[in-house]
Design a protein around this motif. Structure first.
Motif, short mmCIF file in Angstrom:
data_model
loop_
_atom_site.label_atom_id
_atom_site.label_comp_id
_atom_site.label_asym_id
_atom_site.label_seq_id
_atom_site.Cartn_x
_atom_site.Cartn_y
_atom_site.Cartn_z
N GLY A 43 0.82 -1.21 0.00
CA GLY A 43 0.00 0.00 0.00
C GLY A 43 0.85 1.26 0.00
O GLY A 43 0.53 2.24 -0.68
N ALA A 44 1.95 1.22 0.77
CA ALA A 44 2.86 2.37 0.79
C ALA A 44 3.49 2.58 -0.58
O ALA A 44 3.63 3.72 -1.06
CB ALA A 44 3.94 2.17 1.85
N LEU A 45 3.88 1.49 -1.25
CA LEU A 45 4.44 1.61 -2.60
C LEU A 45 3.40 2.18 -3.56
O LEU A 45 3.72 2.98 -4.44
CB LEU A 45 4.91 0.23 -3.07
CG LEU A 45 5.45 0.15 -4.51
CD1 LEU A 45 6.66 1.07 -4.68
CD2 LEU A 45 5.83 -1.29 -4.87
N ALA A 46 2.14 1.75 -3.37
CA ALA A 46 1.06 2.26 -4.24
C ALA A 46 0.91 3.77 -4.09
O ALA A 46 0.72 4.49 -5.08
CB ALA A 46 -0.25 1.56 -3.89
N VAL A 47 1.03 4.29 -2.86
CA VAL A 47 0.92 5.72 -2.64
C VAL A 47 2.04 6.46 -3.38
O VAL A 47 1.81 7.51 -4.00
CB VAL A 47 0.96 6.04 -1.14
CG1 VAL A 47 1.00 7.55 -0.92
CG2 VAL A 47 -0.27 5.46 -0.44
N SER A 48 3.24 5.89 -3.33
CA SER A 48 4.37 6.53 -4.02
C SER A 48 4.22 6.46 -5.54
O SER A 48 4.81 7.28 -6.26
CB SER A 48 5.69 5.87 -3.59
OG SER A 48 5.76 4.52 -4.06
N LEU A 49 3.42 5.52 -6.03
CA LEU A 49 3.20 5.37 -7.47
C LEU A 49 2.10 6.31 -8.00
O LEU A 49 2.03 6.58 -9.20
CB LEU A 49 2.84 3.91 -7.78
CG LEU A 49 2.55 3.52 -9.23
CD1 LEU A 49 3.74 3.84 -10.13
CD2 LEU A 49 2.20 2.03 -9.31
N MET A 50 1.26 6.81 -7.10
CA MET A 50 0.11 7.60 -7.53
C MET A 50 0.47 8.86 -8.32
O MET A 50 -0.27 9.22 -9.25
CB MET A 50 -0.76 7.95 -6.31
CG MET A 50 -1.56 6.76 -5.82
SD MET A 50 -2.51 7.13 -4.32
CE MET A 50 -3.16 5.50 -3.95
N PRO A 51 1.56 9.56 -8.00
CA PRO A 51 1.90 10.71 -8.84
C PRO A 51 2.17 10.33 -10.30
O PRO A 51 1.99 11.16 -11.20
CB PRO A 51 3.18 11.26 -8.17
CG PRO A 51 3.06 10.84 -6.75
CD PRO A 51 2.42 9.48 -6.81
N ARG A 52 2.57 9.09 -10.54
CA ARG A 52 2.84 8.64 -11.91
C ARG A 52 1.57 8.23 -12.65
O ARG A 52 1.41 8.53 -13.83
CB ARG A 52 3.78 7.41 -11.89
CG ARG A 52 5.20 7.70 -11.49
CD ARG A 52 5.96 6.38 -11.39
NE ARG A 52 7.37 6.57 -11.11
CZ ARG A 52 8.33 6.64 -12.03
NH1 ARG A 52 8.02 6.53 -13.31
NH2 ARG A 52 9.59 6.81 -11.69
N ALA A 53 0.68 7.51 -11.94
CA ALA A 53 -0.46 6.91 -12.63
C ALA A 53 -1.81 7.30 -12.06
O ALA A 53 -2.83 6.91 -12.61
CB ALA A 53 -0.32 5.38 -12.60
N GLY A 54 -1.84 8.04 -10.96
CA GLY A 54 -3.11 8.39 -10.35
C GLY A 54 -3.66 7.24 -9.52
O GLY A 54 -3.30 6.08 -9.72
N ALA A 55 -4.55 7.55 -8.58
CA ALA A 55 -5.10 6.53 -7.69
C ALA A 55 -5.86 5.45 -8.46
O ALA A 55 -5.69 4.26 -8.22
CB ALA A 55 -6.01 7.18 -6.65
N LEU A 56 -6.70 5.87 -9.41
CA LEU A 56 -7.49 4.90 -10.17
C LEU A 56 -6.59 4.06 -11.08
O LEU A 56 -6.84 2.87 -11.29
CB LEU A 56 -8.56 5.62 -10.99
CG LEU A 56 -9.58 6.44 -10.20
CD1 LEU A 56 -10.60 7.08 -11.14
CD2 LEU A 56 -10.28 5.57 -9.16
N GLY A 57 -5.54 4.68 -11.61
CA GLY A 57 -4.61 3.94 -12.46
C GLY A 57 -3.87 2.87 -11.68
O GLY A 57 -3.65 1.76 -12.17
N VAL A 58 -3.47 3.19 -10.45
CA VAL A 58 -2.77 2.21 -9.61
C VAL A 58 -3.68 1.03 -9.30
O VAL A 58 -3.27 -0.13 -9.36
CB VAL A 58 -2.27 2.87 -8.31
CG1 VAL A 58 -1.71 1.82 -7.36
CG2 VAL A 58 -1.20 3.91 -8.62
#
Length: 331
Positions: free
Chosen positions: A55-70
């Motif tokens: 989940g923490a990794l997903a949060v760091s990925l959100m700037p790249r792909a957005g919450a829905l994209g993740v």
């Protein structure tokens, strides 16, 4: 397939509803083979850590792909892996079977979508703490014992502290999304149990994951578009799927073959603390003393509700009845 009880558990674990009951004579915690339970406990803890750090990794990925994209990447990769591993049969199921698995999949999609919208706005620890209120409320309502008013009071006290008396320190939209994810988590528990009774092994989970991925794909494309095809984003999204879905499901399925479901549920009650730790280590999300106390109160309420439910089962001679869990964390 045994009938599960409704208790608080992890958003990243459908395993209890799907896993086979321990074989007769198998070592269990609290029995002659108590030492043998240390291995399964380690597996469950490893699964919980994997979920929250995913989940923490997903949060760091959100700037790249957005919450829905993740969420889309996570569900797609998890669906592909589960299909490859489980190879579920698609024939021989009734319309009611398919209706159950479709609702299960849609619930899974909603739970993940709402949770990731929450962690895009508020820290991971408080988000998981608010989310766990869904399964906790389900447990309190299902038990119908007066002692559960104590656990409900503890949980409400924790929520009050977490919100600073009005959630002024947290984004109101993030709080609403987390509570919505908790409601979906409670529904997830119910439908994971129903799916587990209708489909063998983890077949229902694999099919539901496909439904969730297909349902969420248009949302992910609308928000992120071609960003979902960037190689780095795809790799990180696959890592989120493995950490948050594939690995925890596998570890918990293995653990539940030797671990009493009551012990499993209590371990799952520690998820908010693990989430807060992951948020601090990976994202630098420090908690105030008040927020830490709030999380501790909700954890205590969850554990108390589990113990009450287990005690009720023992009184009825049902101590081996499995308790369902839900992803997460959805996290």
């Amino acid at each position: 397939m045994n009938t599960p009880s409704a208790v608080p558990s992890s958003p990243a674990s459908v395993a209890p509803a799907m896993a086979p009951a321990p074989a007769p004579g198998a070592p269990t915690a609290g029995g002659p083979g108590r030492r043998g339970a240390l291995g399964p406990v380690g597996l469950v803890l490893a699964g919980g850590i994997s979920v929250q750090f995913g989940g923490a990794l997903a949060v760091s990925l959100m700037p790249r792909a957005g919450a829905l994209g993740v969420v889309t990447l996570r569900l797609l990769v998890a669906a592909v892996v589960l299909l490859a591993v489980c190879r579920p049969r698609t024939r021989g199921h009734s319309r009611a079977d398919w209706g159950t698995v479709v609702v299960f999949g849609l619930t899974m999609a909603a739970m993940n979508g709402l949770f990731y919208q929450a962690v895009d706005r508020i820290p991971l620890g408080p988000a998981v703490t608010l989310e766990v209120l869904g399964p906790l409320a389900l447990s309190v309502l299902a038990s119908r014992r007066s002692v559960n008013l104590v656990w409900a009071g503890l949980a409400l006290g924790g929520v009050f502290l977490l919100g600073g008396g009005g959630f002024s320190s947290l984004d109101p939209a993030g709080v609403a999304f987390a509570l919505g994810a908790g409601a979906m988590w409670a529904a997830y528990i119910v439908f994971s149990a129903r799916t587990g009774r209708r489909f063998p092994q983890a077949d229902g989970l694999a099919l539901a994951m496909v439904v969730a991925a297909v349902a969420f794909l248009p949302l992910g494309i609308a928000e992120s578009g071609s960003k979902l095809l960037v190689p780095t984003t795809v790799v990180l999204g696959a890592a989120v799927a493995v950490l948050s879905s594939v690995l925890p499901y596998t570890l918990e399925l293995l653990a539940l073959r030797r671990l009493p479901a009551s012990t499993f549920a209590i371990l799952m009650s520690l998820e908010p603390a693990v989430a807060a730790t992951a948020g601090f280590l990976v994202l630098g999300q420090a908690l105030s003393v008040t927020q830490a106390l709030a999380i501790a109160l909700v954890i205590a309420a969850s554990m108390g509700a589990v113990r009450t439910q287990v005690g009720r089962g023992r009184a009825k001679g049902l101590e081996r009845e499995p308790l369902p869990a839900a992803e997460g964390s959805a996290g």
